[in-house]
Write a protein that holds these residues in place. Structure first.
Motif, PDB file in Angstrom:
ATOM      1  N   UNK A  45      -3.270  -3.777   5.712  1.00 59.26           N
ATOM      2  CA  UNK A  45      -2.623  -5.178   5.437  1.00 59.26           C
ATOM      3  C   UNK A  45      -2.701  -5.140   3.819  1.00 59.26           C
ATOM      4  N   UNK A  46      -1.311  -6.050   3.460  1.00 62.60           N
ATOM      5  CA  UNK A  46      -0.987  -6.393   1.713  1.00 62.60           C
ATOM      6  C   UNK A  46      -0.937  -7.301   2.088  1.00 62.60           C
ATOM      7  N   UNK A  47      -1.101  -7.908   2.603  1.00 61.98           N
ATOM      8  CA  UNK A  47      -1.076  -9.801   2.487  1.00 61.98           C
ATOM      9  C   UNK A  47      -0.903 -10.763   3.574  1.00 61.98           C
ATOM     10  N   UNK A  48      -1.570 -11.647   3.381  1.00 54.07           N
ATOM     11  CA  UNK A  48      -1.797 -12.343   4.881  1.00 54.07           C
ATOM     12  C   UNK A  48      -0.518 -14.267   4.008  1.00 54.07           C
ATOM     13  N   UNK A  75       0.555  -8.786   6.548  1.00 54.31           N
ATOM     14  CA  UNK A  75       1.849  -8.230   5.974  1.00 54.31           C
ATOM     15  C   UNK A  75       1.383  -6.641   6.282  1.00 54.31           C
ATOM     16  N   UNK A  76       1.859  -5.784   7.477  1.00 51.69           N
ATOM     17  CA  UNK A  76       1.180  -4.529   7.434  1.00 51.69           C
ATOM     18  C   UNK A  76       2.297  -3.485   7.368  1.00 51.69           C
ATOM     19  N   UNK A  77       1.824  -2.501   6.594  1.00 53.34           N
ATOM     20  CA  UNK A  77       2.023  -1.204   6.573  1.00 53.34           C
ATOM     21  C   UNK A  77       2.158  -0.300   7.403  1.00 53.34           C
ATOM     22  N   UNK A  82      -9.727  -5.667   4.718  1.00 53.40           N
ATOM     23  CA  UNK A  82      -8.331  -6.573   3.728  1.00 53.40           C
ATOM     24  C   UNK A  82      -9.339  -8.093   3.731  1.00 53.40           C
ATOM     25  N   UNK A  83     -10.028  -8.650   4.874  1.00 50.37           N
ATOM     26  CA  UNK A  83     -10.616 -10.200   4.568  1.00 50.37           C
ATOM     27  C   UNK A  83     -11.697  -9.886   3.385  1.00 50.37           C
ATOM     28  N   UNK A 108       5.777  -5.482   8.382  1.00 45.06           N
ATOM     29  CA  UNK A 108       6.083  -6.041   8.912  1.00 45.06           C
ATOM     30  C   UNK A 108       4.985  -7.104   9.189  1.00 45.06           C
ATOM     31  N   UNK A 109       5.560  -8.582   9.646  1.00 45.61           N
ATOM     32  CA  UNK A 109       4.682  -9.285   9.580  1.00 45.61           C
ATOM     33  C   UNK A 109       4.175  -9.769  11.063  1.00 45.61           C
TER      34      UNK A 109
END
Length: 383
Positions: free
Chosen positions: A332-335, A345-347, A375-376, A357-358
Motif C-alpha cells: 500500500x503506497x498511499x491513502x 492505493x494498492x500495488x 502501512x498504518x 488501484x484505489x
C-alpha cells in the motif's frame, strides 16, 4: 508417433500389481513381510490406488461423509482438510469447533485453534509435501492459507455448479498464483470423491514431475509434452492386456474389481521412478515402517453417480480459454478519504505501478490485514 517400450514398462505393471497385493495382505491381517521384493520391503511406496492411501480414506469417511451434505458445506470441509492435509489438524479443528460448517465460519475461531498448535510447536501441515503459501497479508503460512480458503469459498461452489468439465475446475484453481499444477490437481481429486463434482474418473489427468520421469523410463524415445497425456490414457485403457501378457493376476479395486484410473496410472508412474532409483542407487534412507493396522476399504459413495458414466474430455481448443488472474496485494503506497470512506492505493503483485488501484479500507482489512497494519504503522512512525 510410435514409442518403443523399455524393460521398465513391464516393471510398471509388476509394481502396480505387487503394491496392490501388499495392501490386500495387510488388510487381511497377515503378518509381515507382505512381499518378497526387497525394495518394497524396505521403502515406503504409495498404494496403487490413490483412494486407498490413509489420508484419502480419512477424507472419504471422516471429511466428506460426516457433516451436512449441501454442496457448499462439503466443499468447505474438503477445502479445509486439503489446505493442511493433516488428519491431526482436521481432528483438532473438529473437536474444538462445533459445528464445523461454512455457515457458521468465523476466521478468529479457526485462527485461535490453529495458533494454539503453532505456538505449541505442533505441525499444522502434513510432512508429505509442502504447499507454497499465498501472500495475503499474514506473517504465518497457516493464516495465509486460511485466508485463501475464504477466497476460494466465495467462488468455488459456483464454479463447481457450472463446470462442464473436470478440466474447468482445475483451470479455475490454477488462476491462483499459489496453486501449482500439483496442488490444484490434488484438490480436484479430493473434490472428486464427493458429489460436488460428478465427472468420470477417466476424464482428466495432470502429469506431475515424478510421473513424467516414470513415463520416460517406460519408453525409449523422448516423449513430447503433448504426447504424455495420450500415453497415460493408452496405458489406462490397455492395462488388462499388459497384466495378461505378463501373466499377472491383478485383482482390481473393491468388490467390482475396478481397474486403475487415470490418477492411479499417473501416480504409480511416479512410484515407478522412485522404485527404479532405489534399485540402481546406493542411497541411504529410513526403512519403511508400517503405520499401523489398516481398516476396511471405503470407496466414495459419489462414484455410483450416473453422471460419472459419461466421458467428458475437454478438447484442446476449449482448454485454451482465457485465464482470469486473481490479484494479490504487494504493498500500500498511499491513502485518501472519499465521501467519508478511507481508501488505499494498492500495488498488485506482478503488475506495474501504473496499474495500481484505489481500494476501500474494509475490503483490504478483510483480505490483507497484515499489509494494512504494516502501512498504518509506517505512516504512524512518520508523524
Amino acid at each position: 508417433m510410435e514409442f518403443e517400450p523399455t524393460p521398465s514398462f513391464d516393471t510398471f505393471w509388476r509394481l502396480a500389481a505387487e503394491r496392490h497385493d501388499i495392501d490386500a495382505r495387510r488388510r487381511s491381517g497377515l503378518p509381515p513381510p507382505w512381499t518378497t521384493d526387497p525394495i518394497l520391503q524396505s521403502y515406503k511406496f504409495c498404494n496403487t490406488f490413490r483412494v486407498l492411501d490413509r489420508v484419502s480414506q480419512f477424507l472419504v469417511t471422516e471429511v466428506i461423509e460426516k457433516g451436512p451434505q449441501k454442496l457448499e458445506e462439503v466443499t468447505f470441509r474438503v477445502l479445509l482438510f486439503s489446505t493442511y492435509t493433516s488428519i491431526r489438524t482436521y481432528e483438532t479443528l473438529r473437536t474444538n469447533i462445533q459445528p464445523l460448517t461454512w455457515r457458521t465460519y468465523n476466521r478468529a475461531t479457526y485462527e485461535k485453534v490453529l495458533r494454539r498448535l503453532y505456538d505449541n510447536g505442533i505441525s499444522i501441515y502434513t510432512g508429505a509435501y509442502q504447499k507454497p503459501a499465498p501472500e495475503l497479508g499474514f506473517a504465518e503460512s497457516f493464516m495465509n492459507h486460511l485466508a485463501l480458503l475464504e477466497v476460494l469459498m466465495r467462488e468455488l461452489p459456483a464454479q463447481l455448479k457450472q463446470a462442464k468439465y473436470m478440466a474447468d475446475v482445475f483451470g479455475y484453481l490454477r488462476t491462483f498464483k499459489s496453486m501449482g499444477d500439483f496442488t490444484a490437481y490434488q484438490l480436484v481429486l479430493n473434490l472428486s470423491y464427493s458429489n460436488v463434482m460428478n465427472f468420470s474418473e477417466y476424464d482428466f489427468v495432470v502429469i506431475g514431475i515424478g510421473s513424467r520421469r516414470g513415463l520416460q523410463r517406460c519408453f525409449q524415445q523422448h516423449i513430447p509434452r503433448l504426447a504424455e497425456v495420450d500415453l497415460v490414457r493408452w496405458m489406462q485403457v490397455t492395462q488388462e492386456q499388459h497384466f495378461e501378457r505378463l501373466g499377472i493376476t491383478f485383482n482390481g479395486l473393491g468388490p467390482d474389481c475396478l481397474p486403475m484410473m487415470l490418477c492411479d496410472i499417473e501416480h504409480t508412474l511416479c512410484e515407478l521412478d522412485k522404485y527404479v532409483r532405489r534399485c540402481t542407487q546406493k542411497t541411504k534412507s529410513r526403512p519403511f515402517e508400517p503405520s499401523g493396522k489398516l481398516g476396511k476399504i471405503r470407496l466414495p459413495k459419489a462414484w455410483s453417480h450416473k453422471s460419472r458414466r459419461v466421458l467428458r474430455i475437454k478438447c484442446l481448443e476449449e482448454a485454451e480459454a482465457e485465464v482470469l488472474e486473481k490479484f494479490v496485494v504487494e504493498s500500500i503506497e498511499a491513502h485518501r478519504e472519499v465521501h467519508g470512506v478511507r481508501e488505499f492505493l494498492v500495488l498488485w503483485d506482478g503488475y506495474p505501478e501504473d496499474e495500481a488501484t484505489w481500494e476501500p479500507e474494509d475490503d483490504l482489512v478483510e483480505d490483507a490485514p497484515g499489509v494494512v497494519n504494516a502501512y498504518l504503522d509506517r505512516i504512524q512512525d512518520r508523524k
